[in-house]
Motif scaffolding. Sequence first.
Motif, mmCIF file in Angstrom:
data_model
loop_
_atom_site.group_PDB
_atom_site.id
_atom_site.type_symbol
_atom_site.label_atom_id
_atom_site.label_comp_id
_atom_site.label_asym_id
_atom_site.label_seq_id
_atom_site.Cartn_x
_atom_site.Cartn_y
_atom_site.Cartn_z
ATOM 1 N N GLU A 305 0.814 -1.220 0.000
ATOM 2 C CA GLU A 305 0.000 0.000 0.000
ATOM 3 C C GLU A 305 0.850 1.273 0.000
ATOM 4 O O GLU A 305 0.336 2.357 -0.254
ATOM 5 C CB GLU A 305 -0.954 0.013 1.196
ATOM 6 N N LEU A 306 2.152 1.149 0.275
ATOM 7 C CA LEU A 306 3.003 2.337 0.369
ATOM 8 C C LEU A 306 4.020 2.463 -0.756
ATOM 9 O O LEU A 306 4.612 3.534 -0.925
ATOM 10 C CB LEU A 306 3.740 2.352 1.713
ATOM 11 N N VAL A 307 4.258 1.388 -1.509
ATOM 12 C CA VAL A 307 5.236 1.481 -2.588
ATOM 13 C C VAL A 307 4.788 2.551 -3.586
ATOM 14 O O VAL A 307 3.619 2.651 -3.935
ATOM 15 C CB VAL A 307 5.421 0.117 -3.296
ATOM 16 N N GLY A 308 5.717 3.409 -4.004
ATOM 17 C CA GLY A 308 5.385 4.511 -4.915
ATOM 18 C C GLY A 308 4.985 5.799 -4.227
ATOM 19 O O GLY A 308 4.803 6.820 -4.892
ATOM 20 N N THR A 309 4.850 5.777 -2.892
ATOM 21 C CA THR A 309 4.541 7.008 -2.175
ATOM 22 C C THR A 309 5.665 8.019 -2.394
ATOM 23 O O THR A 309 6.846 7.655 -2.438
ATOM 24 C CB THR A 309 4.399 6.728 -0.671
ATOM 25 N N SER A 310 5.302 9.286 -2.542
ATOM 26 C CA SER A 310 6.320 10.298 -2.832
ATOM 27 C C SER A 310 6.114 11.533 -1.962
ATOM 28 O O SER A 310 5.048 11.729 -1.366
ATOM 29 C CB SER A 310 6.275 10.694 -4.307
ATOM 30 N N ALA A 311 7.152 12.360 -1.905
ATOM 31 C CA ALA A 311 7.073 13.629 -1.164
ATOM 32 C C ALA A 311 8.127 14.566 -1.719
ATOM 33 O O ALA A 311 9.151 14.140 -2.253
ATOM 34 C CB ALA A 311 7.297 13.402 0.328
ATOM 35 N N ILE A 312 7.876 15.861 -1.576
ATOM 36 C CA ILE A 312 8.811 16.877 -2.042
ATOM 37 C C ILE A 312 9.510 17.503 -0.837
ATOM 38 O O ILE A 312 8.882 17.796 0.180
ATOM 39 C CB ILE A 312 8.092 17.952 -2.888
ATOM 40 N N TYR A 313 10.812 17.645 -0.939
ATOM 41 C CA TYR A 313 11.612 18.203 0.155
ATOM 42 C C TYR A 313 11.684 19.718 0.022
ATOM 43 O O TYR A 313 12.022 20.249 -1.037
ATOM 44 C CB TYR A 313 13.024 17.613 0.111
ATOM 45 N N ARG A 314 11.354 20.406 1.083
ATOM 46 C CA ARG A 314 11.520 21.857 1.162
ATOM 47 C C ARG A 314 12.436 22.139 2.348
ATOM 48 O O ARG A 314 12.038 21.971 3.500
ATOM 49 C CB ARG A 314 10.174 22.556 1.362
ATOM 50 N N GLY A 315 13.663 22.526 2.057
ATOM 51 C CA GLY A 315 14.585 22.770 3.152
ATOM 52 C C GLY A 315 15.972 23.135 2.674
ATOM 53 O O GLY A 315 16.199 23.405 1.488
ATOM 54 N N ASP A 316 16.906 23.103 3.610
ATOM 55 C CA ASP A 316 18.275 23.526 3.329
ATOM 56 C C ASP A 316 19.012 22.508 2.468
ATOM 57 O O ASP A 316 18.773 21.295 2.555
ATOM 58 C CB ASP A 316 19.048 23.717 4.635
ATOM 59 N N ARG A 317 19.921 23.006 1.659
ATOM 60 C CA ARG A 317 20.793 22.163 0.864
ATOM 61 C C ARG A 317 21.781 21.442 1.796
ATOM 62 O O ARG A 317 22.208 21.982 2.818
ATOM 63 C CB ARG A 317 21.549 23.044 -0.138
ATOM 64 N N ASN A 318 22.097 20.189 1.445
ATOM 65 C CA ASN A 318 23.101 19.398 2.172
ATOM 66 C C ASN A 318 22.708 19.099 3.618
ATOM 67 O O ASN A 318 23.568 18.891 4.478
ATOM 68 C CB ASN A 318 24.468 20.083 2.144
ATOM 69 N N TRP A 319 21.402 19.079 3.894
ATOM 70 C CA TRP A 319 20.932 18.763 5.252
ATOM 71 C C TRP A 319 21.050 17.271 5.546
ATOM 72 O O TRP A 319 21.330 16.862 6.670
ATOM 73 C CB TRP A 319 19.492 19.233 5.403
ATOM 74 N N ALA A 320 20.824 16.448 4.536
ATOM 75 C CA ALA A 320 20.859 14.992 4.717
ATOM 76 C C ALA A 320 21.039 14.334 3.350
ATOM 77 O O ALA A 320 20.907 14.982 2.304
ATOM 78 C CB ALA A 320 19.570 14.495 5.380
ATOM 79 N N ILE A 321 21.321 13.025 3.374
ATOM 80 C CA ILE A 321 21.282 12.217 2.155
ATOM 81 C C ILE A 321 20.055 11.318 2.248
ATOM 82 O O ILE A 321 19.286 11.397 3.209
ATOM 83 C CB ILE A 321 22.571 11.396 1.968
ATOM 84 N N TYR A 322 19.872 10.455 1.272
ATOM 85 C CA TYR A 322 18.683 9.597 1.278
ATOM 86 C C TYR A 322 19.082 8.145 1.042
ATOM 87 O O TYR A 322 20.124 7.858 0.433
ATOM 88 C CB TYR A 322 17.673 10.064 0.223
ATOM 89 N N PRO A 323 18.270 7.176 1.523
ATOM 90 C CA PRO A 323 18.645 5.764 1.475
ATOM 91 C C PRO A 323 18.343 5.106 0.134
ATOM 92 O O PRO A 323 17.679 5.679 -0.736
ATOM 93 C CB PRO A 323 17.786 5.151 2.591
ATOM 94 N N ASP A 324 18.798 3.875 0.020
ATOM 95 C CA ASP A 324 18.688 3.119 -1.228
ATOM 96 C C ASP A 324 17.246 2.856 -1.648
ATOM 97 O O ASP A 324 16.963 2.682 -2.829
ATOM 98 C CB ASP A 324 19.439 1.788 -1.069
ATOM 99 N N LEU A 325 16.320 2.825 -0.715
ATOM 100 C CA LEU A 325 14.933 2.508 -1.048
ATOM 101 C C LEU A 325 14.159 3.717 -1.560
ATOM 102 O O LEU A 325 12.964 3.622 -1.833
ATOM 103 C CB LEU A 325 14.219 1.899 0.157
ATOM 104 N N LEU A 326 14.833 4.856 -1.693
ATOM 105 C CA LEU A 326 14.221 6.048 -2.273
ATOM 106 C C LEU A 326 14.885 6.364 -3.614
ATOM 107 O O LEU A 326 16.090 6.145 -3.794
ATOM 108 C CB LEU A 326 14.358 7.252 -1.348
#
Length: 478
Positions: A305-326
């Motif tokens: 039920e959650l595969v394909g869920t998406s979101a847009i990031y609004r924030g500072d550059r270089n705040w974090a990285i993202y994992p392999d499942l994204l």
Amino acid sequence: MTLGLGLGSDSGDGSEELPGGPSRKLPPGWAWAALEELCDVNPRAFDDEPGDDDFISQVPMASVEAETGRIDASNHVRYGDLKKKSLTRFQENDVLFAKITPCMENGKIAVARGLLDGRALGSTEFHVLRSCGAVLPEYLMHYLLQRDVRINAEQNMSGAVGQRRVPRPYLESLKVPVPPIAEQRRIVAEIEQQISHIEAGEEALVDANRLTSDLRSSIADAAISQHSQSSWTRLQEILREPLRNGVSAKAAPDGIGVRTLTLTAVTKNDFDPQFTKVTSADPNRVKNLWLEDLDIFVQRSNSAELVGTSAIYRGDRNWAIYPDLLIRVRVDQSRALPEYVALVLRTNRILSYFRQNARGLSGSMPKIDQATIENVDFPLPSLPRQRESIEWVMQQESAIAPLAASVIAAQEESTELRAALLHAAFTGALVPQDPADEPASALLDRIHAARVTAKAAPRKRAPRKPRSAPPGQGELPQ
């Protein structure tokens, strides 16, 4: 009393100790025990092997419900058709512990119940724990469901990126506080009674959360449908750069490392420090994975039920990285506004498209690939009209924002209540102790002695079956 396998505060294996682990003083009658003293870990066979024509349950990973310990064992298969496949064997009352990364966060841990003929074949991504009698399966399940336990397990995962698993040696060495068996029964009964009340409230929250999610998708549907007469494009044609998967790494034990998103950040559409963790990712390897404002992230693997869920990031550059499942989506802003593309990706049409195209082996989390995302098609009006749609959506969503915020707050309170309940249970504060109960150490000593005796006893070999003769010949000589 000293137990034969050496209970104590020193695990001796170099793994990190759980908060309040073996150094914590236990209530009277309790004892610390390593999991290998309490269970057979990953037994290779059933206690009673079924015949080829016997039907048993098949339980893939998707049939285990996160957090609740419930499984769906309604799928039945002929044992002879699958017995040679690489599947996990387990039986009634075994505890299943999902060892892959997404399940650490979701808590896919269950007691096998309701199996046809008491046996099942399941995903190889389960560790199977078969109690030796000193611990109740439900007690062990609830202990393993604690968030601290799952976080500690995730910190001790091993394997290559994208293939990280909770290793068997870690699980065998995990220390568990063991009350007298009679007290375990009282603890389990009280946990289940309290959780039934919590779940009743959570069901109402799930319905409310689904309502707000459906409303947001319906608002997006209405916004995008206004442009159905515009020219259509595929996502691939408006990318600023190729789609890119992230990198998963072990949690940094000292809290020093690279901040990394968790899947929850995208699931909840909330990029907040509570939905990140610090990992030991190699800075040189992840230098191109830092977040930028208006990056879009799509979950390439999660539950159905959650595969394909998406979101847009609004924030500072270089705040974090993202994992392999994204998967990261960066669009050419001269052609499409990222906020508009984010609306497209959460419409019901695109969510259905992702779920229909998700693939996965039996028992694994369904996945979508980059090609599936690149082939998303949608109407692309002019930039001013895209901006009008975004502003209209923001106005509509402002009306449901208070409802969404109250649901999130109530869900967080429910999570904290579960955690407090389990903490009380495993520190001896949930039910009163009874001095008449047999101490856990006595039962553990008997079980240890019986296992030593069984190990020392000579194994009886089954009588050798006569070899079958080739067609047209008599029996071969013995």
